[in-house]
Design a protein around this motif. Structure first.
Motif, PDB file in Angstrom:
ATOM      1  N   GLU A  81      41.190 -10.678 -33.713  1.00  0.00           N
ATOM      2  CA  GLU A  81      42.633 -10.512 -33.884  1.00  0.00           C
ATOM      3  C   GLU A  81      42.898  -9.868 -35.235  1.00  0.00           C
ATOM      4  O   GLU A  81      42.250 -10.217 -36.226  1.00  0.00           O
ATOM      5  CB  GLU A  81      43.355 -11.860 -33.801  1.00  0.00           C
ATOM      6  N   ARG A 131      51.594 -19.996 -38.943  1.00  0.00           N
ATOM      7  CA  ARG A 131      51.037 -21.107 -38.151  1.00  0.00           C
ATOM      8  C   ARG A 131      49.970 -21.860 -38.940  1.00  0.00           C
ATOM      9  O   ARG A 131      49.206 -22.645 -38.384  1.00  0.00           O
ATOM     10  CB  ARG A 131      50.379 -20.582 -36.869  1.00  0.00           C
ATOM     11  N   HIS A 169      38.941 -20.712 -24.342  1.00  0.00           N
ATOM     12  CA  HIS A 169      38.991 -19.375 -23.739  1.00  0.00           C
ATOM     13  C   HIS A 169      37.597 -18.736 -23.590  1.00  0.00           C
ATOM     14  O   HIS A 169      37.224 -18.279 -22.513  1.00  0.00           O
ATOM     15  CB  HIS A 169      39.863 -18.429 -24.577  1.00  0.00           C
ATOM     16  N   LYS A 201      47.048 -26.163 -23.218  1.00  0.00           N
ATOM     17  CA  LYS A 201      46.188 -26.708 -24.254  1.00  0.00           C
ATOM     18  C   LYS A 201      47.011 -26.993 -25.509  1.00  0.00           C
ATOM     19  O   LYS A 201      48.072 -26.397 -25.648  1.00  0.00           O
ATOM     20  CB  LYS A 201      45.047 -25.738 -24.535  1.00  0.00           C
ATOM     21  N   ASP A 252      40.676 -23.399 -31.278  1.00  0.00           N
ATOM     22  CA  ASP A 252      41.776 -22.528 -30.867  1.00  0.00           C
ATOM     23  C   ASP A 252      41.372 -21.583 -29.736  1.00  0.00           C
ATOM     24  O   ASP A 252      42.105 -21.435 -28.764  1.00  0.00           O
ATOM     25  CB  ASP A 252      42.255 -21.717 -32.085  1.00  0.00           C
ATOM     26  N   VAL A 253      40.215 -20.964 -29.849  1.00  0.00           N
ATOM     27  CA  VAL A 253      39.840 -20.016 -28.783  1.00  0.00           C
ATOM     28  C   VAL A 253      38.425 -20.156 -28.223  1.00  0.00           C
ATOM     29  O   VAL A 253      38.173 -19.717 -27.114  1.00  0.00           O
ATOM     30  CB  VAL A 253      40.039 -18.530 -29.215  1.00  0.00           C
ATOM     31  N   GLN A 281      40.699  -6.906 -23.115  1.00  0.00           N
ATOM     32  CA  GLN A 281      41.942  -6.421 -23.691  1.00  0.00           C
ATOM     33  C   GLN A 281      41.652  -5.719 -25.011  1.00  0.00           C
ATOM     34  O   GLN A 281      40.586  -5.944 -25.582  1.00  0.00           O
ATOM     35  CB  GLN A 281      42.952  -7.564 -23.897  1.00  0.00           C
ATOM     36  N   PHE A 321      36.018 -12.026 -29.619  1.00  0.00           N
ATOM     37  CA  PHE A 321      37.480 -12.056 -29.713  1.00  0.00           C
ATOM     38  C   PHE A 321      37.842 -11.688 -31.141  1.00  0.00           C
ATOM     39  O   PHE A 321      37.349 -12.307 -32.086  1.00  0.00           O
ATOM     40  CB  PHE A 321      37.919 -13.488 -29.388  1.00  0.00           C
ATOM     41  N   HIS A 339      44.840 -19.685 -20.339  1.00  0.00           N
ATOM     42  CA  HIS A 339      45.402 -18.418 -19.856  1.00  0.00           C
ATOM     43  C   HIS A 339      44.361 -17.297 -19.775  1.00  0.00           C
ATOM     44  O   HIS A 339      44.574 -16.311 -19.092  1.00  0.00           O
ATOM     45  CB  HIS A 339      46.633 -18.002 -20.668  1.00  0.00           C
ATOM     46  N   TYR A 340      43.187 -17.497 -20.420  1.00  0.00           N
ATOM     47  CA  TYR A 340      42.163 -16.469 -20.287  1.00  0.00           C
ATOM     48  C   TYR A 340      41.681 -16.330 -18.841  1.00  0.00           C
ATOM     49  O   TYR A 340      41.243 -15.278 -18.418  1.00  0.00           O
ATOM     50  CB  TYR A 340      40.997 -16.725 -21.266  1.00  0.00           C
ATOM     51  N   LYS A 383      43.495 -13.573 -16.914  1.00  0.00           N
ATOM     52  CA  LYS A 383      43.431 -12.157 -17.307  1.00  0.00           C
ATOM     53  C   LYS A 383      42.709 -11.358 -16.213  1.00  0.00           C
ATOM     54  O   LYS A 383      41.716 -11.829 -15.648  1.00  0.00           O
ATOM     55  CB  LYS A 383      42.721 -12.008 -18.660  1.00  0.00           C
ATOM     56  N   LYS A 406      40.043 -14.358 -36.791  1.00  0.00           N
ATOM     57  CA  LYS A 406      41.403 -13.894 -37.113  1.00  0.00           C
ATOM     58  C   LYS A 406      41.311 -12.972 -38.316  1.00  0.00           C
ATOM     59  O   LYS A 406      40.321 -12.985 -39.054  1.00  0.00           O
ATOM     60  CB  LYS A 406      42.270 -15.090 -37.480  1.00  0.00           C
TER      61      LYS A 406
END
Ligand code: BG6
Length: 503
Positions: free
Chosen positions: A238, A245, A262, A170, A257-258, A390, A236, A200-201, A204, A356
């Protein structure tokens, strides 16, 4: 399917993603004997880097982690792995570097031939020599199409002499029109069969477990609907901001982004109907069907926020980042209710939330069940199934039980499956390890299909246009390190979520 041998080329090899994720994942597979027997790995990027420097850069990101494999075997394999790596630099938009790459790839092919006893390379199922190539594009979108085109023109095995697959990362577009444009450029070059869009999610461990949990357990299967579930959250968090970034993130925001990728992917696996088989297309057909049942996002029913300085003043606000627009309304936190208008889900709020610069780093799913009929129980809590994706894989179910003793009072307690203790000696693959392996085995189940992408952009584009348009609302502020933006608990309450008192 890649058998016996494979040449892997990682584009964007000098970038962050390649060194932090792609190469360590390739090594992880090599360590567990999950790569074909004969391999060669090429890094390709614009920057010219001496091979030894490149290798030491890769080496510094491959670290020993507690695993069933001993530290000694790990070190020996790491040494060997590094000898398989080559590096070449070249432009992405001209064919010069790709021609050089082709001669290196052919050299690798013929070295296999030379070492093959019969003079023809045996791929187990035929005596034909096959060029087997995997191209991994860890690239910014601006380089995507050039590289895909150059690879097709210069590095695509002729019919009957082999095959190539291409993995792309992505972002797949910025909104619906740009995603369509990208797709219209890629489709004539690489067929859907050859193309692996990584989210990539989907790699997992706990996300891969969702279909098994749901369809392998009658009691979950039976209660998995609006009849029993009051709300779902996929969240999610963080603990860091956009450090370094900001310039990139300012054009993206947390939704692109997510959330659009995801979290939406997790949502599909959590809510699809039972696929007719675990065949990749059967699963992806169900995902598309589900995505098409989602009603348009209600622009007046979202919570959006941006982080401010930390309360103690030690952590910067989003706008302190010199690379972002000082008036930016970029969203660094969003909570978005999704309604799936089908028979199973209509009316169950599913909140996708991501942020975030919060107090914690974790990703989890919370499925809260409806309250039992009260009767004798006046104040009983709701059941809740929590699936922690996670940092640690944990599944627990909050249940009501009688508090031990003579009294008859009830308590909310957990049935708990922690992978840490239950599966202590297991290898839990990293997402990228798992997905690259899937690709080597021609398994598209955990990759995003073109029509999935189309529907997901259709869903989020009106919201993005609204937020980024002239009438876009200003995000509320939350301090760096906060548990959530102000108003989140109330927002969740209004969407059928009740905070429970765990023992
Ligand atoms: C990436 C986002 O796709 O996912 C990042 O661009 C984010 O901003 C990352 O940090 C999260 O991935 P993970 O695997 O660390 O949860």
């Amino acid at each position: 399917v890649f058998k016996d041998h494979c040449a892997i080329v990682v584009f964007g090899a000098s970038g962050d993603l390649a060194k932090k994720k792609t190469f360590p994942a390739l090594f992880g597979l090599y360590l567990h004997d999950e790569l074909p027997k004969n391999i060669k790995i090429f890094g390709y990027a614009r920057t010219s880097i001496p091979l030894d420097d490149f290798k030491s850069r890769i080496a510094s990101f491959i670290k020993y982690k507690k695993s069933p494999i001993s530290e000694q075997v790990f070190s020996e394999k790491k040494e060997k792995f590094l000898t398989l790596i080559d590096y070449l630099s070249g432009p992405y938009d001209k064919n010069t570097g790709f021609k050089e790459l082709e001669s290196k790839l052919l050299e690798f092919d013929s070295s296999l031939l030379k070492n093959s006893p019969s003079g023809t390379y045996n791929t187990n199922d035929s005596n034909k020599f096959f060029s087997q190539r995997l191209y991994y594009l860890a690239l910014p979108p601006s380089a995507f199409v050039d590289v895909a085109r150059n690879l097709k023109e210069n590095n695509y095995p002729e019919k009957g002499t082999g095959f190539a697959k291409i993995i792309v990362e992505k972002p797949f577009g910025h909104d619906l029109p740009s995603a369509r444009e990208l797709q219209s450029k890629l489709a004539p070059l690489w067929s859907e069969d050859e193309l692996y869009r990584i989210d990539h999610y989907l790699g997992k461990e706990m996300v891969k477990n969702l279909l098994v949990l749901r369809f392998g357990n009658e009691f979950f299967g039976a209660s998995w609907s609006r009849k029993h579930i009051s709300s779902i959250q996929i969240s999610f968090k963080e603990p860091f901001g956009t450090e370094g970034r900001g310039g990139y993130f300012d054009k993206i925001g947390i939704i692109r982004d997510v959330i659009q990728n995801h979290l939406l992917q997790v949502l599909t696996l959590l809510t699809i109907d039972r696929p007719i088989s675990f065949d990749p297309e059967a699963i992806r057909d169900e995902k598309v069907k589900l995505l098409k049942s989602i009603s348009p996002i209600d622009l007046n029913d979202i919570l959006i926020a941006q982080y401010d300085k930390s309360l103690d003043g030690t952590k910067p606000s989003y706008l302190d980042d010199k690379t972002v627009d000082p008036n930016s309304k970029c969203v660094t936190y969003a909570a978005i209710p999704i309604n799936i208008e089908n028979e199973r889900w209509d009316g169950v709020p599913i909140i996708l939330r991501a942020g975030k610069a919060l107090n914690d780093g974790k990703v989890e799913i919370r499925i809260q069940f409806k309250q039992v009929a009260r009767g004798v129980f006046k104040n009983i809590d709701r059941n809740e199934l929590v699936i922690k994706i996670q940092p640690k894989e944990v599944i627990y179910l909050k249940i009501n039980a009688k508090l031990p003793g003579l009294a008859t009072s009830t308590t909310l307690t957990d049935l708990d499956l922690s992978y840490d203790s239950r599966y202590e000696s297991f290898w839990i693959p990293e997402a990228y390890e798992s997905l690259i392996r899937d690709c080597l085995h021609d398994d598209h189940s955990n990759f995003v299909r073109d029509d999935e992408l189309e529907v997901s952009w259709k869903l989020f584009t009106p919201l993005l246009n609204y937020l980024e348009g002239p009438d876009g609302p200003a995000p509320v502020k939350y301090p760096y390190g906060a548990r959530s933006p102000p108003g989140l608990d109330k927002f969740l309450n209004e969407h059928n979520y009740k905070f429970t008192n765990n023992e």
